[in-house]
Design a protein around this motif. Structure first.
Motif, short mmCIF file in Angstrom:
data_model
loop_
_atom_site.label_atom_id
_atom_site.label_comp_id
_atom_site.label_asym_id
_atom_site.label_seq_id
_atom_site.Cartn_x
_atom_site.Cartn_y
_atom_site.Cartn_z
N LEU A 16 0.78 -1.10 -0.03
CA LEU A 16 0.23 0.06 -0.01
C LEU A 16 0.96 1.42 -0.47
CD1 LEU A 16 -2.68 -0.94 2.40
CD2 LEU A 16 -2.97 -0.55 -0.35
N GLY A 17 2.02 1.21 -0.37
CA GLY A 17 3.23 1.73 -0.18
C GLY A 17 2.78 3.20 1.43
N ARG A 18 2.70 4.50 0.88
CA ARG A 18 2.27 5.45 1.81
C ARG A 18 1.55 5.49 2.78
NH1 ARG A 18 5.51 11.26 -0.30
NH2 ARG A 18 7.58 10.01 -0.81
N THR A 150 14.90 -2.71 11.54
CA THR A 150 15.78 -2.07 12.18
C THR A 150 16.59 -2.28 10.30
OG1 THR A 150 17.21 -3.32 11.75
CG2 THR A 150 16.27 -2.88 14.19
N LYS A 151 15.67 -2.13 9.16
CA LYS A 151 16.23 -1.79 8.31
C LYS A 151 15.11 -1.91 7.47
CE LYS A 151 18.42 -5.95 6.96
NZ LYS A 151 19.59 -6.24 6.22
N CYS A 197 9.64 2.21 11.34
CA CYS A 197 10.10 1.01 10.18
C CYS A 197 9.56 0.06 10.58
CB CYS A 197 11.58 0.42 9.76
SG CYS A 197 11.72 0.11 8.53
N GLN A 198 8.53 -0.57 9.37
CA GLN A 198 7.66 -1.44 9.45
C GLN A 198 7.91 -2.85 10.69
OE1 GLN A 198 8.86 -0.53 6.06
NE2 GLN A 198 6.58 0.57 7.16
N GLY A 199 6.61 -2.69 10.97
CA GLY A 199 6.40 -3.84 12.89
C GLY A 199 6.17 -2.98 14.15
N LYS A 221 8.19 1.91 1.76
CA LYS A 221 9.25 1.45 0.86
C LYS A 221 10.75 1.95 1.82
CE LYS A 221 6.25 2.79 -3.39
NZ LYS A 221 5.72 2.82 -4.22
N LYS A 222 10.73 2.37 2.19
CA LYS A 222 11.88 2.22 3.18
C LYS A 222 11.91 3.15 3.81
CE LYS A 222 12.34 6.61 0.06
NZ LYS A 222 13.37 7.67 -0.82
#
Length: 253
Positions: A16-18, A150-151, A197-199, A221-222
């Motif tokens: 879903l991106g942003r 963490t990345k 970040c994700q999570g 995405k980043k």
């Protein structure tokens, strides 16, 4: 079949991106033991899918979009989510803000209460955190914590990570995103080199020992935050939902 459903939901959110959720801590460090006794790891089965924070002895505050992961229980009182010292409590009820659209978090309202099946015993390892009643000063120094990656495209971690972030001017943040509601806070991300970040979704943004925000989303995405094309991290502004929180707790006690 349930496992397949969860996996497909994870892939959908990742695409879903942003408009999707935020997660892991970038450029952070392991949180000192017992330094954040209000932190809750939110599970779906055996997997940590979100963070949260204890605001009553039987209520955890988190992000509404975490509901899509079919959350089952929380673990309190530990930095290591798979250690033996945590307290596991099942979730009796999820109370998601009815106006949240989890497929478009840019509209706001990304907040949810988790009623626990039993009241937790408070002490040195498990404590509640006070909620902020005012908007944050743009110069405030804050911190955010979680068990997220963490990345970029990394895996969630076992040990709680924490990083210092600064509040970002909302008008500047809106200009970077193109559109944001007024019931959010921006902190970290952008080109600061640190943030979520994700999570990490659902975890608290803490300033002056009070929870001021709920991790909502970033640009999925980043998570490097070192380029001018990056955007700030976005949190739900807790001060805008105090009446909703109070009303829902009273109705569900």
């Amino acid at each position: 079949m349930l496992a397949l459903h969860k996996f497909l939901m994870f892939l959908l959110l990742a695409s879903l991106g942003r408009n999707a959720d935020g997660s892991e801590i970038i450029d952070g460090a392991n949180a000192p033991e017992n330094s954040m006794p209000y932190m809750a790891a939110v599970f779906s089965g055996t997997n940590v899918v979100c963070g949260g924070f204890l605001i009553r002895d039987n209520f955890v505050l988190t992000a509404a979009h975490c509901h899509d992961f079919d959350v089952t229980h929380v673990v309190l009182g530990t930095n290591n989510v798979h250690g033996s010292d945590g307290v596991k409590i099942s979730i009796e009820k999820t109370i998601k803000h009815k106006s949240c659209q989890t497929n478009n978090l840019l509209n706001g309202y990304d907040i949810m209460l988790l009623k626990l099946s039993t009241k937790v015993e408070l002490g040195n390892k498990i404590q509640t955190i006070h909620l902020s009643t005012t908007e944050m000063n743009p110069s405030a120094k804050c911190k955010v914590a979680g068990w997220g990656a963490t990345k970029s495209l990394g895996d969630v971690v076992d040990d709680l990570k924490v990083v210092d972030v600064s509040i970002i001017n909302l008008q500047y943040c809106k200009s970077r995103w193109g559109h944001l509601p007024n019931n959010v806070i921006c902190a970290g991300g952008d080109n600061t080199g640190k943030g979520i970040c994700q999570g990490d979704s659902g975890g608290p943004l803490v300033c002056n020992r009070k929870a001021v925000g709920v991790v909502s989303f970033n640009d999925r995405k980043k998570c490097d935050y070192k380029e001018n094309t990056d955007v700030p991290n976005v949190y739900t502004d807790v001060s805008k939902y105090l009446k909703w929180i109070e009303t829902q707790i009273k109705a569900n006690e």
